[in-house]
Design a protein around this motif. Structure first.
Motif, PDB file in Angstrom:
ATOM      1  N   HIS A  94       0.799  -1.234   0.000  1.00 30.96           N
ATOM      2  CA  HIS A  94       0.000   0.000   0.000  1.00 30.96           C
ATOM      3  C   HIS A  94       0.829   1.280   0.000  1.00 30.96           C
ATOM      4  O   HIS A  94       0.249   2.372   0.044  1.00 30.96           O
ATOM      5  CB  HIS A  94      -0.928   0.015   1.216  1.00 30.96           C
ATOM      6  CG  HIS A  94      -1.886  -1.133   1.260  1.00 30.96           C
ATOM      7  ND1 HIS A  94      -2.982  -1.219   0.438  1.00 30.96           N
ATOM      8  CD2 HIS A  94      -1.890  -2.252   2.032  1.00 30.96           C
ATOM      9  CE1 HIS A  94      -3.642  -2.344   0.704  1.00 30.96           C
ATOM     10  NE2 HIS A  94      -2.991  -2.989   1.652  1.00 30.96           N
ATOM     11  N   GLY A  95       2.137   1.171  -0.020  1.00 30.37           N
ATOM     12  CA  GLY A  95       2.970   2.369   0.039  1.00 30.37           C
ATOM     13  C   GLY A  95       4.189   2.261  -0.850  1.00 30.37           C
ATOM     14  O   GLY A  95       4.191   1.544  -1.850  1.00 30.37           O
ATOM     15  N   THR A  96       5.250   2.949  -0.436  1.00 32.07           N
ATOM     16  CA  THR A  96       6.490   2.981  -1.215  1.00 32.07           C
ATOM     17  C   THR A  96       7.662   2.672  -0.293  1.00 32.07           C
ATOM     18  O   THR A  96       8.143   3.557   0.437  1.00 32.07           O
ATOM     19  CB  THR A  96       6.703   4.368  -1.852  1.00 32.07           C
ATOM     20  OG1 THR A  96       5.551   4.728  -2.611  1.00 32.07           O
ATOM     21  CG2 THR A  96       7.929   4.360  -2.754  1.00 32.07           C
ATOM     22  N   PRO A  97       8.127   1.409  -0.292  1.00 33.47           N
ATOM     23  CA  PRO A  97       9.243   1.037   0.589  1.00 33.47           C
ATOM     24  C   PRO A  97      10.517   1.790   0.257  1.00 33.47           C
ATOM     25  O   PRO A  97      10.742   2.203  -0.892  1.00 33.47           O
ATOM     26  CB  PRO A  97       9.419  -0.471   0.305  1.00 33.47           C
ATOM     27  CG  PRO A  97       8.110  -0.907  -0.266  1.00 33.47           C
ATOM     28  CD  PRO A  97       7.591   0.268  -1.042  1.00 33.47           C
ATOM     29  N   GLY A  98      11.364   1.973   1.263  1.00 36.08           N
ATOM     30  CA  GLY A  98      12.665   2.583   1.038  1.00 36.08           C
ATOM     31  C   GLY A  98      13.599   1.618   0.325  1.00 36.08           C
ATOM     32  O   GLY A  98      13.310   0.419   0.209  1.00 36.08           O
ATOM     33  N   ARG A  99      14.717   2.111  -0.119  1.00 33.52           N
ATOM     34  CA  ARG A  99      15.665   1.258  -0.825  1.00 33.52           C
ATOM     35  C   ARG A  99      16.337   0.290   0.157  1.00 33.52           C
ATOM     36  O   ARG A  99      16.640   0.627   1.285  1.00 33.52           O
ATOM     37  CB  ARG A  99      16.724   2.105  -1.521  1.00 33.52           C
ATOM     38  CG  ARG A  99      17.378   3.167  -0.647  1.00 33.52           C
ATOM     39  CD  ARG A  99      18.744   2.753  -0.144  1.00 33.52           C
ATOM     40  NE  ARG A  99      19.299   3.775   0.751  1.00 33.52           N
ATOM     41  CZ  ARG A  99      19.646   3.497   1.981  1.00 33.52           C
ATOM     42  NH1 ARG A  99      19.454   2.295   2.480  1.00 33.52           N
ATOM     43  NH2 ARG A  99      20.183   4.440   2.745  1.00 33.52           N
ATOM     44  N   GLY A 100      16.519  -0.944  -0.289  1.00 33.19           N
ATOM     45  CA  GLY A 100      17.185  -1.938   0.548  1.00 33.19           C
ATOM     46  C   GLY A 100      16.484  -2.122   1.881  1.00 33.19           C
ATOM     47  O   GLY A 100      15.279  -2.360   1.950  1.00 33.19           O
ATOM     48  N   ARG A 101      17.251  -1.973   2.963  1.00 33.04           N
ATOM     49  CA  ARG A 101      16.713  -2.149   4.316  1.00 33.04           C
ATOM     50  C   ARG A 101      16.261  -0.830   4.944  1.00 33.04           C
ATOM     51  O   ARG A 101      15.902  -0.795   6.130  1.00 33.04           O
ATOM     52  CB  ARG A 101      17.771  -2.785   5.220  1.00 33.04           C
ATOM     53  CG  ARG A 101      18.219  -4.165   4.805  1.00 33.04           C
ATOM     54  CD  ARG A 101      19.187  -4.751   5.817  1.00 33.04           C
ATOM     55  NE  ARG A 101      20.327  -3.869   6.048  1.00 33.04           N
ATOM     56  CZ  ARG A 101      21.247  -4.069   6.996  1.00 33.04           C
ATOM     57  NH1 ARG A 101      21.135  -5.096   7.811  1.00 33.04           N
ATOM     58  NH2 ARG A 101      22.266  -3.236   7.137  1.00 33.04           N
ATOM     59  N   TYR A 102      16.283   0.248   4.173  1.00 30.26           N
ATOM     60  CA  TYR A 102      16.018   1.557   4.761  1.00 30.26           C
ATOM     61  C   TYR A 102      14.563   1.698   5.198  1.00 30.26           C
ATOM     62  O   TYR A 102      13.633   1.419   4.439  1.00 30.26           O
ATOM     63  CB  TYR A 102      16.365   2.671   3.771  1.00 30.26           C
ATOM     64  CG  TYR A 102      16.316   4.039   4.398  1.00 30.26           C
ATOM     65  CD1 TYR A 102      17.324   4.453   5.252  1.00 30.26           C
ATOM     66  CD2 TYR A 102      15.259   4.909   4.146  1.00 30.26           C
ATOM     67  CE1 TYR A 102      17.293   5.711   5.839  1.00 30.26           C
ATOM     68  CE2 TYR A 102      15.219   6.162   4.727  1.00 30.26           C
ATOM     69  CZ  TYR A 102      16.237   6.556   5.573  1.00 30.26           C
ATOM     70  OH  TYR A 102      16.203   7.796   6.166  1.00 30.26           O
ATOM     71  N   HIS A 103      14.365   2.117   6.446  1.00 29.75           N
ATOM     72  CA  HIS A 103      13.043   2.387   7.009  1.00 29.75           C
ATOM     73  C   HIS A 103      12.775   3.876   6.818  1.00 29.75           C
ATOM     74  O   HIS A 103      13.368   4.713   7.520  1.00 29.75           O
ATOM     75  CB  HIS A 103      13.014   2.039   8.495  1.00 29.75           C
ATOM     76  CG  HIS A 103      13.313   0.601   8.803  1.00 29.75           C
ATOM     77  ND1 HIS A 103      14.553   0.037   8.597  1.00 29.75           N
ATOM     78  CD2 HIS A 103      12.523  -0.380   9.324  1.00 29.75           C
ATOM     79  CE1 HIS A 103      14.527  -1.229   8.986  1.00 29.75           C
ATOM     80  NE2 HIS A 103      13.315  -1.510   9.423  1.00 29.75           N
ATOM     81  N   ASN A 104      11.900   4.216   5.878  1.00 25.36           N
ATOM     82  CA  ASN A 104      11.700   5.618   5.527  1.00 25.36           C
ATOM     83  C   ASN A 104      10.593   6.271   6.359  1.00 25.36           C
ATOM     84  O   ASN A 104      10.005   5.664   7.250  1.00 25.36           O
ATOM     85  CB  ASN A 104      11.437   5.765   4.023  1.00 25.36           C
ATOM     86  CG  ASN A 104      10.180   5.022   3.565  1.00 25.36           C
ATOM     87  OD1 ASN A 104       9.288   4.707   4.365  1.00 25.36           O
ATOM     88  ND2 ASN A 104      10.098   4.744   2.268  1.00 25.36           N
ATOM     89  N   GLU A 105      10.304   7.543   6.048  1.00 23.41           N
ATOM     90  CA  GLU A 105       9.322   8.312   6.825  1.00 23.41           C
ATOM     91  C   GLU A 105       7.922   7.715   6.715  1.00 23.41           C
ATOM     92  O   GLU A 105       7.164   7.728   7.688  1.00 23.41           O
ATOM     93  CB  GLU A 105       9.307   9.769   6.355  1.00 23.41           C
ATOM     94  CG  GLU A 105      10.514  10.581   6.781  1.00 23.41           C
ATOM     95  CD  GLU A 105      10.467  10.956   8.257  1.00 23.41           C
ATOM     96  OE1 GLU A 105       9.427  10.724   8.908  1.00 23.41           O
ATOM     97  OE2 GLU A 105      11.481  11.473   8.750  1.00 23.41           O
ATOM     98  N   GLU A 106       7.550   7.219   5.547  1.00 24.62           N
ATOM     99  CA  GLU A 106       6.234   6.616   5.382  1.00 24.62           C
ATOM    100  C   GLU A 106       6.078   5.420   6.312  1.00 24.62           C
ATOM    101  O   GLU A 106       5.044   5.269   6.979  1.00 24.62           O
ATOM    102  CB  GLU A 106       6.025   6.180   3.935  1.00 24.62           C
ATOM    103  CG  GLU A 106       4.661   5.533   3.678  1.00 24.62           C
ATOM    104  CD  GLU A 106       4.558   4.967   2.273  1.00 24.62           C
ATOM    105  OE1 GLU A 106       3.728   5.465   1.498  1.00 24.62           O
ATOM    106  OE2 GLU A 106       5.313   4.026   1.958  1.00 24.62           O
TER     107      GLU A 106
END
Length: 258
Positions: A94-106
C-alpha cells in the motif's frame, strides 16, 4: 481434549496474533502471508516480499520470527516484532518502501499510527528512520490496547528455544518495555510465563547442553553502533562520536573469532 502437535500449535498461535493485529491495527488491509521461524543472527525478525510461490503460481510474502528471543524478552516485545514486520508488509502492498533495508518516513509514520514509536535505539530519543530500526510501545496507544485484548491467559507462545544466545539474553534484560507501566493483561501474562521459561533455560544451561553457552572461548570485544547504522569494533568503554551524524555510538558485546 486434543493436543496439538508442536508445529500446529506454534503456527496457530502466530497466525492468531497476525489476524488480530491485521484486524485491529491495519483495518484488515493486509493479505495473508507465510510466517516462518528463522534464527537470523541478532535479528528479531524480518520481512521478505513475495518470497514464496506455490505450484499454481500464487505468491506470498514472508514474515520471519526468531525463536531465540521467545523466552528471554517480554512477550509484548515479540508481538512488537510481528507488528513491525507487518508494517513492512503493509508498505509493500500500500505504500512505497525505502531502498534496501532503509526504514523511511512513510514506514515510520505508519508504525507510529498503530502505537509503536520507531527508534534506532529501541528507546526514546532514537532516530525515526534508518537501515537498522527498532521501536517501543507508545503508552496508551493502539498497539498496547490491542495487546491487552490479545495477551490473555488463553494466548501464549507455547514453544520456545531453550538455548538462547548471549545477545538475546542481553536484549531481554535491556528491554524498554520493562520500564513501562504496561496494561494489566500484558504485564500478567509476561510475568506468569517468564518464570517457568527462565527456570527451564537455567536448567539447560547448568547441564552444559546449551548450543549457545553464556561463556565463550572466543575473545570478547565491543561492537559500537551509531543511530545512522554505522558499526565499529574496539576495546570496551570507548567513547566514540559518529562523523556522519554526530551522535554517539552505543556499545554492545560481540565475540571475536580466535
Amino acid at each position: 481434549m486434543t493436543t496439538l502437535r508442536p508445529t500446529q500449535e506454534t503456527y496457530a498461535e502466530l497466525q492468531h496474533a497476525y489476524d488480530s493485529f491485521n484486524a485491529e491495527l491495519f483495518g484488515g488491509e493486509l493479505p495473508e502471508c507465510l510466517i516462518t521461524l528463522q534464527r537470523e543472527r541478532l535479528t528479531y525478525g524480518y520481512f521478505s516480499a513475495e518470497r514464496f510461490s506455490n505450484r499454481e503460481g500464487r505468491r506470498t510474502d514472508e514474515i520471519a520470527m526468531n525463536p531465540v528471543y521467545f523466552a528471554v524478552v517480554p512477550l509484548v516485545e515479540i508481538m512488537q516484532t510481528l507488528a513491525h514486520e507487518m508494517t513492512h508488509l503493509w508498505q509493500f502492498h500500500h505504500g512505497t518502501p525505502g531502498r534496501g533495508r532503509y526504514h523511511n518516513e512513510e514506514w515510520a509514520d505508519k508504525l507510529e499510527s498503530i502505537g509503536l514509536m520507531p527508534s534506532s535505539t529501541g528507546q526514546p530519543g532514537g532516530r525515526r528512520t534508518g537501515d537498522r530500526m527498532s521501536d517501543y510501545p507508545i503508552a496508551g496507544g493502539l498497539f498496547l490496547d490491542t495487546c491487552d485484548k490479545l495477551l490473555t491467559q488463553d494466548f501464549r507462545l507455547s514453544w520456545y528455544d531453550r538455548f538462547p544466545t548471549y545477545p538475546a539474553l542481553l536484549a531481554g534484560q535491556q528491554s524498554y518495555s520493562l520500564t513501562m507501566d504496561l496494561p494489566e493483561n500484558v504485564a500478567t501474562v509476561a510475568a506468569n510465563t517468564g518464570v517457568d521459561m527462565a527456570t527451564d533455560i537455567a536448567t539447560a544451561l547448568s547441564e552444559g547442553i546449551s548450543a549457545y553457552p553464556l561463556t565463550s572461548k572466543k575473545r570478547d570485544k565491543t561492537k559500537y553502533t551509531c543511530p545512522c547504522g554505522v558499526n565499529v569494533w574496539g576495546k570496551p568503554k570507548l567513547r566514540i562520536i559518529c562523523g556522519n551524524c554526530g551522535d554517539p555510538f552505543l556499545a554492545s558485546i560481540c565475540a571475536e573469532e580466535e
